[in-house]
Design a protein around this motif. Structure first.
Motif, PDB file in Angstrom:
ATOM      1  N   GLY A 110       0.822  -1.198   0.000  1.00 23.14           N
ATOM      2  CA  GLY A 110       0.000   0.000   0.000  1.00 23.14           C
ATOM      3  C   GLY A 110       0.850   1.240   0.000  1.00 23.14           C
ATOM      4  N   ARG A 111       0.184   2.358   0.105  1.00 28.23           N
ATOM      5  CA  ARG A 111       0.870   3.636   0.194  1.00 28.23           C
ATOM      6  C   ARG A 111      -0.056   4.607   0.896  1.00 28.23           C
ATOM      7  NH1 ARG A 111       0.229   5.903  -5.928  1.00 28.23           N
ATOM      8  NH2 ARG A 111      -1.858   6.690  -5.632  1.00 28.23           N
ATOM      9  N   GLY A 112       0.536   5.583   1.529  1.00 23.19           N
ATOM     10  CA  GLY A 112      -0.238   6.617   2.195  1.00 23.19           C
ATOM     11  C   GLY A 112      -0.491   7.785   1.272  1.00 23.19           C
ATOM     12  N   LEU A 118       2.961  12.535 -14.240  1.00 21.09           N
ATOM     13  CA  LEU A 118       3.761  12.512 -13.005  1.00 21.09           C
ATOM     14  C   LEU A 118       3.060  11.725 -11.903  1.00 21.09           C
ATOM     15  CD1 LEU A 118       5.117  16.167 -12.861  1.00 21.09           C
ATOM     16  CD2 LEU A 118       6.443  14.078 -13.204  1.00 21.09           C
ATOM     17  N   LEU A 119       1.756  11.832 -11.857  1.00 28.69           N
ATOM     18  CA  LEU A 119       0.986  11.098 -10.862  1.00 28.69           C
ATOM     19  C   LEU A 119       1.137   9.600 -11.088  1.00 28.69           C
ATOM     20  CD1 LEU A 119      -0.856  11.637  -8.474  1.00 28.69           C
ATOM     21  CD2 LEU A 119      -2.794  11.590 -10.022  1.00 28.69           C
ATOM     22  N   GLY A 120       1.209   9.206 -12.346  1.00 30.63           N
ATOM     23  CA  GLY A 120       1.386   7.793 -12.676  1.00 30.63           C
ATOM     24  C   GLY A 120       2.675   7.222 -12.129  1.00 30.63           C
ATOM     25  N   GLU A 121       3.718   8.067 -11.989  1.00 29.37           N
ATOM     26  CA  GLU A 121       4.986   7.607 -11.441  1.00 29.37           C
ATOM     27  C   GLU A 121       4.913   7.382  -9.943  1.00 29.37           C
ATOM     28  OE1 GLU A 121       7.983  10.387 -12.585  1.00 29.37           O
ATOM     29  OE2 GLU A 121       7.557  10.150 -14.713  1.00 29.37           O
ATOM     30  N   LYS A 122       3.925   7.920  -9.295  1.00 28.94           N
ATOM     31  CA  LYS A 122       3.777   7.799  -7.845  1.00 28.94           C
ATOM     32  C   LYS A 122       2.908   6.597  -7.466  1.00 28.94           C
ATOM     33  CE  LYS A 122       5.822  11.763  -7.102  1.00 28.94           C
ATOM     34  NZ  LYS A 122       7.133  11.889  -6.594  1.00 28.94           N
ATOM     35  N   ASP A 123       2.593   5.736  -8.418  1.00 31.80           N
ATOM     36  CA  ASP A 123       1.693   4.615  -8.170  1.00 31.80           C
ATOM     37  C   ASP A 123       2.340   3.446  -7.451  1.00 31.80           C
ATOM     38  OD1 ASP A 123      -0.742   5.476  -8.926  1.00 31.80           O
ATOM     39  OD2 ASP A 123      -0.693   4.630 -10.931  1.00 31.80           O
ATOM     40  N   ARG A 124       3.593   3.547  -7.094  1.00 34.00           N
ATOM     41  CA  ARG A 124       4.294   2.434  -6.476  1.00 34.00           C
ATOM     42  C   ARG A 124       3.639   2.061  -5.147  1.00 34.00           C
ATOM     43  NH1 ARG A 124      10.304   2.132  -4.137  1.00 34.00           N
ATOM     44  NH2 ARG A 124      10.238  -0.073  -3.674  1.00 34.00           N
ATOM     45  N   LEU A 125       3.452   0.769  -4.939  1.00 29.60           N
ATOM     46  CA  LEU A 125       2.951   0.264  -3.667  1.00 29.60           C
ATOM     47  C   LEU A 125       4.132  -0.240  -2.854  1.00 29.60           C
ATOM     48  CD1 LEU A 125      -0.193  -1.721  -4.863  1.00 29.60           C
ATOM     49  CD2 LEU A 125      -0.094   0.575  -3.901  1.00 29.60           C
ATOM     50  N   TYR A 126       4.142   0.069  -1.572  1.00 31.60           N
ATOM     51  CA  TYR A 126       5.245  -0.296  -0.701  1.00 31.60           C
ATOM     52  C   TYR A 126       4.896  -1.511   0.134  1.00 31.60           C
ATOM     53  CZ  TYR A 126       7.026   4.162  -2.165  1.00 31.60           C
ATOM     54  OH  TYR A 126       7.477   5.192  -2.937  1.00 31.60           O
ATOM     55  N   THR A 127       5.886  -2.366   0.353  1.00 36.88           N
ATOM     56  CA  THR A 127       5.675  -3.570   1.149  1.00 36.88           C
ATOM     57  C   THR A 127       5.561  -3.188   2.617  1.00 36.88           C
ATOM     58  OG1 THR A 127       6.989  -4.834  -0.424  1.00 36.88           O
ATOM     59  CG2 THR A 127       6.584  -5.847   1.704  1.00 36.88           C
ATOM     60  N   LYS A 128       4.534  -3.689   3.253  1.00 36.51           N
ATOM     61  CA  LYS A 128       4.268  -3.465   4.670  1.00 36.51           C
ATOM     62  C   LYS A 128       3.906  -4.800   5.303  1.00 36.51           C
ATOM     63  CE  LYS A 128       4.271   1.147   4.697  1.00 36.51           C
ATOM     64  NZ  LYS A 128       5.016   1.964   5.629  1.00 36.51           N
ATOM     65  N   ARG A 129       3.680  -4.781   6.588  1.00 37.70           N
ATOM     66  CA  ARG A 129       3.135  -5.932   7.293  1.00 37.70           C
ATOM     67  C   ARG A 129       1.816  -5.506   7.922  1.00 37.70           C
ATOM     68  NH1 ARG A 129       5.786  -8.758   4.695  1.00 37.70           N
ATOM     69  NH2 ARG A 129       7.494 -10.097   5.345  1.00 37.70           N
ATOM     70  N   MET A 130       0.834  -6.386   7.854  1.00 39.33           N
ATOM     71  CA  MET A 130      -0.445  -6.147   8.495  1.00 39.33           C
ATOM     72  C   MET A 130      -0.542  -7.114   9.665  1.00 39.33           C
ATOM     73  SD  MET A 130      -4.284  -5.920   6.950  1.00 39.33           S
ATOM     74  CE  MET A 130      -4.428  -7.611   6.436  1.00 39.33           C
ATOM     75  N   VAL A 131      -0.604  -6.561  10.866  1.00 34.98           N
ATOM     76  CA  VAL A 131      -0.687  -7.346  12.091  1.00 34.98           C
ATOM     77  C   VAL A 131      -2.123  -7.264  12.595  1.00 34.98           C
ATOM     78  CG1 VAL A 131       0.174  -7.604  14.439  1.00 34.98           C
ATOM     79  CG2 VAL A 131       1.706  -6.801  12.634  1.00 34.98           C
ATOM     80  N   THR A 132      -2.713  -8.412  12.886  1.00 40.79           N
ATOM     81  CA  THR A 132      -4.088  -8.469  13.366  1.00 40.79           C
ATOM     82  C   THR A 132      -4.135  -9.217  14.682  1.00 40.79           C
ATOM     83  OG1 THR A 132      -4.860  -8.556  11.069  1.00 40.79           O
ATOM     84  CG2 THR A 132      -6.439  -9.165  12.766  1.00 40.79           C
ATOM     85  N   VAL A 133      -4.823  -8.642  15.646  1.00 44.86           N
ATOM     86  CA  VAL A 133      -4.985  -9.278  16.951  1.00 44.86           C
ATOM     87  C   VAL A 133      -6.404  -9.007  17.444  1.00 44.86           C
ATOM     88  CG1 VAL A 133      -4.008  -7.284  18.154  1.00 44.86           C
ATOM     89  CG2 VAL A 133      -4.029  -9.475  19.288  1.00 44.86           C
ATOM     90  N   VAL A 134      -7.000  -9.997  18.092  1.00 40.54           N
ATOM     91  CA  VAL A 134      -8.319  -9.828  18.702  1.00 40.54           C
ATOM     92  C   VAL A 134      -8.134  -9.959  20.205  1.00 40.54           C
ATOM     93  CG1 VAL A 134     -10.681 -10.707  18.870  1.00 40.54           C
ATOM     94  CG2 VAL A 134      -9.498 -10.738  16.664  1.00 40.54           C
ATOM     95  N   VAL A 135      -8.597  -8.940  20.934  1.00 36.18           N
ATOM     96  CA  VAL A 135      -8.408  -8.910  22.380  1.00 36.18           C
ATOM     97  C   VAL A 135      -9.694  -8.475  23.080  1.00 36.18           C
ATOM     98  CG1 VAL A 135      -5.930  -8.400  22.229  1.00 36.18           C
ATOM     99  CG2 VAL A 135      -7.561  -6.519  22.334  1.00 36.18           C
TER     100      VAL A 135
END
Length: 124
Positions: free
Chosen positions: A35-37, A59-76
């Motif tokens: 994703g990206r912010g 130029l906007l098309g060049e900013k389409d890169r998605l960055y690798t992240k981690r999604m952490v999910t917890v139920v508490v």
């Protein structure tokens, strides 16, 4: 019960795991996410693209890169939510764009498949 979903930098995963286990949260999921912010896209480019300026659109098309992240999910349980959120922030905050997001969502029901336990008994 609440589901807490945190999007964090990939290189902060070890700190995130440690922070969760230190507050007694040993059960969680982590998966690769992309994703990206919105901070990565200039508002001037967006305005230009909306007006139809081809240069801005390109130029906007060049900013389409998605960055690798981690999604952490917890139920508490509800009473643990504040501790989990604080631990996630402490482990991941650098003060720079891309630190991530945390979402807290209600979980109306949970069932442990193996035993049939329902509600908080299924998550503790």
């Amino acid at each position: 019960m609440k589901e807490i979903v945190a999007i964090v930098r990939i290189n902060m995963m070890n700190k995130t795991k440690k922070a969760l286990t230190e507050i007694g949260v040993d059960a969680f999921f982590a998966q690769e996410a992309f994703g990206r912010g919105k901070g990565l896209v200039s508002s001037h480019l967006l305005q230009g693209a909306k007006k139809g300026y081809e240069e801005a659109i390109e130029l906007l098309g060049e900013k389409d890169r998605l960055y690798t992240k981690r999604m952490v999910t917890v139920v508490v349980p509800d009473e643990q939510v504040e501790d989990v959120v604080e631990a996630l922030i402490a482990a991941n905050k650098t003060g720079k764009p891309g630190d991530g997001k945390i979402f807290v969502c209600p979980v109306p029901e949970a069932v442990r498949v193996r035993t049939g336990e329902i509600g908080e008994k299924a998550i503790v």
